[in-house]
Design a protein around this motif. Sequence first.
Motif, PDB file in Angstrom:
ATOM      1  N   THR A 222     -33.073  14.549  -5.753  1.00  0.00           N
ATOM      2  CA  THR A 222     -32.211  13.777  -6.649  1.00  0.00           C
ATOM      3  C   THR A 222     -32.620  12.314  -6.616  1.00  0.00           C
ATOM      4  OG1 THR A 222     -30.541  13.371  -4.942  1.00  0.00           O
ATOM      5  CG2 THR A 222     -30.287  15.372  -6.287  1.00  0.00           C
ATOM      6  N   THR A 223     -32.281  11.619  -7.702  1.00  0.00           N
ATOM      7  CA  THR A 223     -32.664  10.216  -7.790  1.00  0.00           C
ATOM      8  C   THR A 223     -31.718   9.429  -8.682  1.00  0.00           C
ATOM      9  OG1 THR A 223     -34.463   8.677  -8.299  1.00  0.00           O
ATOM     10  CG2 THR A 223     -34.216  10.575  -9.771  1.00  0.00           C
ATOM     11  N   ALA A 224     -31.639   8.142  -8.425  1.00  0.00           N
ATOM     12  CA  ALA A 224     -30.896   7.219  -9.280  1.00  0.00           C
ATOM     13  C   ALA A 224     -31.793   6.675 -10.390  1.00  0.00           C
ATOM     14  CB  ALA A 224     -30.338   6.062  -8.450  1.00  0.00           C
ATOM     15  N   GLU A 225     -33.099   6.932 -10.315  1.00  0.00           N
ATOM     16  CA  GLU A 225     -34.041   6.488 -11.349  1.00  0.00           C
ATOM     17  C   GLU A 225     -33.712   7.188 -12.668  1.00  0.00           C
ATOM     18  OE1 GLU A 225     -36.449   4.844 -13.616  1.00  0.00           O
ATOM     19  OE2 GLU A 225     -36.671   4.185 -11.527  1.00  0.00           O
ATOM     20  N   LEU A 226     -33.843   6.495 -13.776  1.00  0.00           N
ATOM     21  CA  LEU A 226     -33.521   7.076 -15.089  1.00  0.00           C
ATOM     22  C   LEU A 226     -34.752   7.474 -15.885  1.00  0.00           C
ATOM     23  CD1 LEU A 226     -30.569   4.776 -16.207  1.00  0.00           C
ATOM     24  CD2 LEU A 226     -30.468   7.096 -15.262  1.00  0.00           C
ATOM     25  N   ASP A 227     -35.902   6.896 -15.601  1.00  0.00           N
ATOM     26  CA  ASP A 227     -37.119   7.167 -16.372  1.00  0.00           C
ATOM     27  C   ASP A 227     -37.902   8.311 -15.715  1.00  0.00           C
ATOM     28  OD1 ASP A 227     -40.148   6.790 -16.828  1.00  0.00           O
ATOM     29  OD2 ASP A 227     -39.250   5.508 -18.375  1.00  0.00           O
ATOM     30  N   PRO A 228     -38.133   9.407 -16.450  1.00  0.00           N
ATOM     31  CA  PRO A 228     -38.812  10.568 -15.857  1.00  0.00           C
ATOM     32  C   PRO A 228     -40.198  10.260 -15.284  1.00  0.00           C
ATOM     33  CG  PRO A 228     -37.827  11.172 -17.942  1.00  0.00           C
ATOM     34  CD  PRO A 228     -37.699   9.689 -17.828  1.00  0.00           C
ATOM     35  N   ARG A 229     -41.026   9.545 -16.030  1.00  0.00           N
ATOM     36  CA  ARG A 229     -42.388   9.257 -15.556  1.00  0.00           C
ATOM     37  C   ARG A 229     -42.354   8.354 -14.321  1.00  0.00           C
ATOM     38  NH1 ARG A 229     -47.208  10.246 -17.684  1.00  0.00           N
ATOM     39  NH2 ARG A 229     -46.310  10.786 -19.696  1.00  0.00           N
ATOM     40  N   VAL A 230     -41.486   7.361 -14.338  1.00  0.00           N
ATOM     41  CA  VAL A 230     -41.340   6.478 -13.176  1.00  0.00           C
ATOM     42  C   VAL A 230     -40.865   7.292 -11.967  1.00  0.00           C
ATOM     43  CG1 VAL A 230     -40.019   4.525 -12.236  1.00  0.00           C
ATOM     44  CG2 VAL A 230     -40.950   4.401 -14.562  1.00  0.00           C
ATOM     45  N   ALA A 231     -39.962   8.218 -12.193  1.00  0.00           N
ATOM     46  CA  ALA A 231     -39.455   9.055 -11.096  1.00  0.00           C
ATOM     47  C   ALA A 231     -40.567   9.913 -10.500  1.00  0.00           C
ATOM     48  CB  ALA A 231     -38.311   9.931 -11.586  1.00  0.00           C
ATOM     49  N   VAL A 232     -41.403  10.503 -11.341  1.00  0.00           N
ATOM     50  CA  VAL A 232     -42.508  11.326 -10.838  1.00  0.00           C
ATOM     51  C   VAL A 232     -43.447  10.472  -9.992  1.00  0.00           C
ATOM     52  CG1 VAL A 232     -44.546  12.672 -11.494  1.00  0.00           C
ATOM     53  CG2 VAL A 232     -42.370  13.049 -12.670  1.00  0.00           C
ATOM     54  N   LYS A 233     -43.812   9.300 -10.502  1.00  0.00           N
ATOM     55  CA  LYS A 233     -44.700   8.410  -9.744  1.00  0.00           C
ATOM     56  C   LYS A 233     -44.055   7.981  -8.418  1.00  0.00           C
ATOM     57  CE  LYS A 233     -47.188   6.417 -13.653  1.00  0.00           C
ATOM     58  NZ  LYS A 233     -47.482   5.152 -14.358  1.00  0.00           N
ATOM     59  N   ALA A 234     -42.762   7.680  -8.453  1.00  0.00           N
ATOM     60  CA  ALA A 234     -42.067   7.280  -7.227  1.00  0.00           C
ATOM     61  C   ALA A 234     -42.009   8.440  -6.243  1.00  0.00           C
ATOM     62  CB  ALA A 234     -40.658   6.778  -7.559  1.00  0.00           C
TER      63      ALA A 234
ATOM     64  N   SER B  67     -45.315   8.677  -4.508  1.00  0.00           N
ATOM     65  CA  SER B  67     -45.579   7.590  -3.557  1.00  0.00           C
ATOM     66  C   SER B  67     -44.506   7.502  -2.474  1.00  0.00           C
ATOM     67  CB  SER B  67     -45.694   6.252  -4.300  1.00  0.00           C
ATOM     68  OG  SER B  67     -44.449   5.907  -4.881  1.00  0.00           O
ATOM     69  N   ASP B  68     -43.612   8.486  -2.457  1.00  0.00           N
ATOM     70  CA  ASP B  68     -42.536   8.552  -1.459  1.00  0.00           C
ATOM     71  C   ASP B  68     -41.614   7.328  -1.514  1.00  0.00           C
ATOM     72  OD1 ASP B  68     -41.174  10.047   0.449  1.00  0.00           O
ATOM     73  OD2 ASP B  68     -42.203   9.069   2.120  1.00  0.00           O
ATOM     74  N   THR B  69     -41.369   6.838  -2.753  1.00  0.00           N
ATOM     75  CA  THR B  69     -40.480   5.695  -2.936  1.00  0.00           C
ATOM     76  C   THR B  69     -39.347   6.017  -3.921  1.00  0.00           C
ATOM     77  OG1 THR B  69     -41.870   4.797  -4.720  1.00  0.00           O
ATOM     78  CG2 THR B  69     -42.316   4.019  -2.460  1.00  0.00           C
ATOM     79  N   LEU B  70     -39.094   7.284  -4.152  1.00  0.00           N
ATOM     80  CA  LEU B  70     -38.059   7.691  -5.101  1.00  0.00           C
ATOM     81  C   LEU B  70     -36.676   7.334  -4.562  1.00  0.00           C
ATOM     82  CD1 LEU B  70     -37.653   9.234  -7.812  1.00  0.00           C
ATOM     83  CD2 LEU B  70     -37.312  11.295  -6.431  1.00  0.00           C
ATOM     84  N   PRO B  71     -35.904   6.514  -5.310  1.00  0.00           N
ATOM     85  CA  PRO B  71     -34.557   6.178  -4.825  1.00  0.00           C
ATOM     86  C   PRO B  71     -33.658   7.415  -4.849  1.00  0.00           C
ATOM     87  CG  PRO B  71     -34.908   5.249  -7.014  1.00  0.00           C
ATOM     88  CD  PRO B  71     -36.207   5.873  -6.588  1.00  0.00           C
ATOM     89  N   GLU B  72     -32.857   7.557  -3.810  1.00  0.00           N
ATOM     90  CA  GLU B  72     -31.964   8.703  -3.679  1.00  0.00           C
ATOM     91  C   GLU B  72     -30.911   8.710  -4.785  1.00  0.00           C
ATOM     92  OE1 GLU B  72     -28.831  10.458  -0.402  1.00  0.00           O
ATOM     93  OE2 GLU B  72     -30.468   9.179   0.263  1.00  0.00           O
ATOM     94  N   GLY B  73     -30.537   9.900  -5.209  1.00  0.00           N
ATOM     95  CA  GLY B  73     -29.519  10.044  -6.243  1.00  0.00           C
ATOM     96  C   GLY B  73     -28.118   9.875  -5.697  1.00  0.00           C
ATOM     97  N   PRO B  74     -27.139   9.696  -6.596  1.00  0.00           N
ATOM     98  CA  PRO B  74     -25.752   9.584  -6.164  1.00  0.00           C
ATOM     99  C   PRO B  74     -25.237  10.919  -5.641  1.00  0.00           C
ATOM    100  CG  PRO B  74     -25.878   9.668  -8.553  1.00  0.00           C
ATOM    101  CD  PRO B  74     -27.287   9.620  -8.046  1.00  0.00           C
ATOM    102  N   PRO B  75     -24.100  10.916  -4.959  1.00  0.00           N
ATOM    103  CA  PRO B  75     -23.527  12.177  -4.477  1.00  0.00           C
ATOM    104  C   PRO B  75     -23.185  13.096  -5.648  1.00  0.00           C
ATOM    105  CG  PRO B  75     -22.328  10.282  -3.602  1.00  0.00           C
ATOM    106  CD  PRO B  75     -23.294   9.761  -4.602  1.00  0.00           C
ATOM    107  N   HIS B  76     -23.269  14.381  -5.404  1.00  0.00           N
ATOM    108  CA  HIS B  76     -22.935  15.382  -6.411  1.00  0.00           C
ATOM    109  C   HIS B  76     -21.418  15.459  -6.580  1.00  0.00           C
ATOM    110  CE1 HIS B  76     -23.131  19.037  -8.735  1.00  0.00           C
ATOM    111  NE2 HIS B  76     -22.356  19.656  -7.872  1.00  0.00           N
TER     112      HIS B  76
END
Length: 139
Positions: free
Chosen positions: A96-108, A111-120
Amino acid sequence: MTDKRLLIAVAVTEEGQISNHAGRAQRWQVFDVWPERPEPELIYTLELEESSVLHLWHTQTYPERHPLHFVDVAIVMTAGDGVIRRLGERGVQLVTTAELDPRVAVKAYLSDTLPEGPPHSEHTCGGEGHSHDHEDTAH
């Protein structure tokens, strides 16, 4: 980026941003990632019928193979434990991630820098045919 080829599916809204709920997502962009290529390549978009969203698919008596069972990684804003577990049983890592852009999320992710998503939020889980207890049944 990666030392092996990966298929990464990202749940998206009609507006192209990352969807907020894995179990209800009907559209998934699938990126192909190769070790020797610098950029993930968007290779196709899956459009699921309402009856095929993960929330309903994984609660069927016989949840046979789903189109998302062939990817290596799935990315979405939030996901319930059941969806995470059921995809994991098929070899798919859901993050899960708080990132909104799909391509940016894949790249993150790569690179192991994907911001964690909010709680479900369990409140977004409800819907017709979905009245089970989340601790006992996957969703």
